[in-house]
Structure formats: C-alpha cells, structure tokens
Design a protein around this motif. Structure first.
Motif, mmCIF file in Angstrom:
data_model
loop_
_atom_site.group_PDB
_atom_site.id
_atom_site.type_symbol
_atom_site.label_atom_id
_atom_site.label_comp_id
_atom_site.label_asym_id
_atom_site.label_seq_id
_atom_site.Cartn_x
_atom_site.Cartn_y
_atom_site.Cartn_z
ATOM 1 N N LYS A 53 0.815 -1.219 0.000
ATOM 2 C CA LYS A 53 0.000 0.000 0.000
ATOM 3 C C LYS A 53 0.849 1.270 0.000
ATOM 4 O O LYS A 53 0.370 2.354 -0.298
ATOM 5 C CB LYS A 53 -0.836 0.029 1.297
ATOM 6 N N ARG A 55 1.969 2.372 2.889
ATOM 7 C CA ARG A 55 1.336 2.989 4.062
ATOM 8 C C ARG A 55 2.383 3.408 5.091
ATOM 9 O O ARG A 55 3.322 2.658 5.364
ATOM 10 C CB ARG A 55 0.397 1.967 4.696
ATOM 11 N N SER A 140 -8.108 -0.286 3.874
ATOM 12 C CA SER A 140 -8.801 -0.068 2.613
ATOM 13 C C SER A 140 -7.841 -0.406 1.469
ATOM 14 O O SER A 140 -6.650 -0.100 1.537
ATOM 15 C CB SER A 140 -9.295 1.368 2.511
ATOM 16 N N ASN A 142 -6.605 0.558 -1.289
ATOM 17 C CA ASN A 142 -6.134 1.616 -2.195
ATOM 18 C C ASN A 142 -4.676 1.888 -1.881
ATOM 19 O O ASN A 142 -4.232 1.635 -0.750
ATOM 20 C CB ASN A 142 -6.942 2.907 -1.967
ATOM 21 N N SER A 148 -10.330 5.602 -1.644
ATOM 22 C CA SER A 148 -10.674 4.239 -1.233
ATOM 23 C C SER A 148 -11.533 3.557 -2.307
ATOM 24 O O SER A 148 -12.243 4.223 -3.058
ATOM 25 C CB SER A 148 -11.434 4.268 0.097
ATOM 26 N N GLU A 177 -15.575 4.416 4.938
ATOM 27 C CA GLU A 177 -15.063 3.443 5.894
ATOM 28 C C GLU A 177 -15.831 3.478 7.221
ATOM 29 O O GLU A 177 -16.464 4.475 7.564
ATOM 30 C CB GLU A 177 -13.580 3.706 6.204
ATOM 31 N N HIS A 230 -5.476 12.222 2.376
ATOM 32 C CA HIS A 230 -6.016 10.890 2.230
ATOM 33 C C HIS A 230 -7.079 10.912 1.154
ATOM 34 O O HIS A 230 -7.589 11.965 0.826
ATOM 35 C CB HIS A 230 -6.724 10.590 3.557
HETATM 36 MG MG MG Z 1 -7.779 3.780 4.369
#
Ligand code: MG
Ligand code: TXA
Length: 337
Positions: A53, A55, A140, A142, A148, A177, A230
């Motif tokens: 991701k 992240r 999520s 993405n 998302s 979400e 985001h």
């Molecule tokens: Mg997310």
C-alpha cells in the motif's frame, strides 16, 4: 504477478484461504469499502500489506473477524458498554478499539497497546472470515493517500500485478469506511466518523465523545490515520463552502486550457450545468452521498485536471463522515506531526 478478479464461491474461498495461510494478501469486499487482507498473526504478511500500500508505518490496521469469533483471543478488556454497542450495531460498519492481548503481530497496531476490531456485515466478507477463522487485518484496498475502493475494478486499478487475488463481492453499499470508536475509557470516543454516528452510539450507551487531536501540544495522536492527506483523486481539487457556490462557478469559468469538472450535491448541479461544465452528482440524501463519494472521486481523476468541489449543506450525522473524507481528499498537503 497476475492479478485475478474472482466471484466468491466455495472454490475461490479455498483459494483465498491458501494464499492467506501462505502469508499472502487477498483483496476482500466489505459493506463499506474493499480491504487488503492478510493474516493478523503473521508478521511478514502484515509487513507486506504496509509495503504494497505504501502505508506510513505509524498508522495501525484493523483486525476483521466473523460474527462468532471469540474476541477474548485478541482483546484484553471488554467494558460492558462495548457489549451493548456490539449488540446494537454488529455485524456492521463500526470498528471498536480495545486494549489488546498482544497476541496478534506487533506490526498490526504499530506499537500501540490497543487493537481495532471490526465485524463486517457483507455476506462475502463473513464467508471469507469464517473460512479462514483467524483475524484478518485489512486496510482499505487503495494505494496510500489515493481514493478508497468501492468496487473490485477500483482495487484492480491500484494493485494490478501486485496482489494475486481480488474477491469480487459487487459494489460496496456503505461507501465510506467504518466508524472507529475507542472503547478503552469510561465512555466511547469516536476517532473516525462514519455511518454509525456519535448520536447513534450515545443513544445506546448514554454518551459519546468526538476525538479532536490537539496538534499544538504534540500529544501522541490516538488514531494516526486521522492526520494524513487521504482519499485523494489524481487531479487538482478546489474546495468551496456551500455558501460560496457562486465563487465556485466563477472559479470554474476562469480556468483556461485545462479540463474542469464539478462535484456537488444534486441541489447545486444545475449551477454548473448552466455553464456547460461536466458535473458529478453526489446525490440528495446523506446515505446516497456516502455511497457515491469515492466512485465519483475516482471518476473525476479520469475526466478532469481541476475538480471544483462544493461542500454539501448538511454537516451533521452521517455527513460528518462524508465531509471528513471530502476535506481530506481536497487537502493540498500532508499535515505535519
Ligand atoms: Mg484507508
Ligand atoms: O471500513 C473500514 O474500516 C475499512 C474496511 C476495509 O474494513 N478499513 C479501513 O482500514 O478503513 P484503514 O486501515 O484504511 O483505516 C483504519 C483506521 C485508521 O484511521 C487507523 O489509524 C485506525 O483505523 N486504527 C487502527 N487501529 C487503531 C488503534 N489501535 N487505535 C486507534 N486507531 C486505530
């Protein structure tokens, strides 16, 4: 790696289970958005999710379990009011943050001593979680910071060639979400707004607070995910308050040599259509707007270079969650922390 999109059947559930037990990642549908699932007990699988991701490694993951999973295996303390919330809203779009037993991989909660647990109501998600019968961490599905995903095709756009399997459970009906709610204290605190509102939680347990991070105090932020830019489309965005809709129209008109589109609730659509601008219609009701938001942001990046966004007029209830996402999608920079 070839990424396959498959309908949920007993055979594809077995295939997904094999991938998960092997330390791999599988995209799964839920009633809110699609998730990128991996075994919560497996350090390497959890690390792989962060990696694929992109992240930030201080943003913890939610563990997903089926309706009959024994929570005592993963949570340390369960306040009586949390049981009332589970009875009222689960399975469904409410994630509860409990003190953790520390049994799942330490990478799941990024060093926090809590664990976020979610019981999704989507029948495909439940079937998958029952099949594997272990907690599945699933952010999520993405790429970090991108919009998302509310369909298998959205997941494919971001992860084609990077994950082996997307289980296709159709379009997500919820659209934003889950509500994330901390139940480690005396009263519940909403860390991320969503379809289960503060008012709905307070109606069950008497009280519910909203978490407002104090960036000036440099306190350790309770839900790191609240900090980042985001949910953003890959086009420029210009956000206007509903009171400034005329200014939004003028700004749209003033753009030259670029593709411009607008995103707003039904009430304002004609203002943009009058000037011949393509207009993405969020809808009329709050649930419609939640359901349409991410699909339209993904559509926007395909049809325009600049997206003129007008905030809907309603701000409370479910719209708190919709506005939270919309404002972050239109934020121009990451908030430092
Ligand atoms: Mg997310
Ligand atoms: O609807 C959803 O919740 C979706 C679907 C796939 O289930 N999942 C999702 O996960 O939105 P993700 O990773 O995109 O967002 C998780 C949010 C982040 O804001 C994160 O900071 C917060 O939950 N979170 C996770 N664990 C936490 C913890 N222990 N304490 C506080 N916040 C936590």
């Amino acid at each position: 790696m070839q990424t396959k999109i498959k309908q949920i059947t007993p055979e594809t559930l077995s295939e997904a289970k094999t991938i998960i037990l092997d330390g791999g990642v599988v995209a799964i549908p839920t009633e809110t958005v699609y998730g990128l699932g991996g075994n919560a007990f497996d350090d390497e699988a959890v690390k792989r999710i962060f990696e694929v991701k992109g992240r930030p490694n201080d943003n913890p993951l939610i563990a997903h379990v089926h309706s009959d999973f024994d929570l005592k295996k993963i949570i340390d303390y369960d306040p009586p009011y949390a049981k009332k919330l589970r009875e009222a809203f689960l399975p469904g779009p409410l994630t509860l943050v409990y003190p953790s037993t520390g049994k799942v991989s330490p990478y799941v909660s990024c060093g926090l001593n809590t664990l976020a647990v979610r019981v999704p109501s989507h029948t495909g998600a439940q079937a998958f979680l029952r099949k594997v019968d272990i907690p599945i961490v699933a952010p999520s599905a993405n790429l970090s910071k991108h919009v998302s995903p509310t369909s298998a095709a959205h997941v494919f756009e971001d992860f084609n060639g990077k994950i082996p399997l997307i289980l296709d459970g159709g379009e997500c009906v919820g659209g934003i979400e889950s509500t994330v709610c901390d139940v480690t204290g005396e009263i519940p605190v909403v860390l991320r707004p969503g379809l289960i509102t503060r008012e709905m939680i307070a109606a069950i347990v008497g009280d519910c607070k909203e978490y407002i991070p104090d960036f000036t105090k440099k306190e350790k932020v309770k839900s790191p995910g609240v900090l980042y830019k985001h949910y953003s489309p890959r086009c420029q965005t210009k956000l206007f308050d509903c009171k400034d809709v005329e200014r939004a129209v003028q700004t749209a008109k003033a753009q030259n040599g670029v593709r411009v589109a607008a995103l707003c609730e039904t009430f304002f659509v004609s203002k943009f259509e009058k000037i011949g601008l393509p207009c993405l219609n969020l809808g009329e009701t709050e649930t419609e707007m939640a359901g349409n938001l991410y699909r339209l942001l993904r559509e926007a990046e395909k049809i325009c270079d600049i997206l003129i966004v007008v905030e809907p007029r309603k701000k409370d209830g479910v719209m708190e969650g919709v506005l939270n996402r919309l404002r972050k999608a239109c934020a121009s920079v990451d908030i430092e922390h």
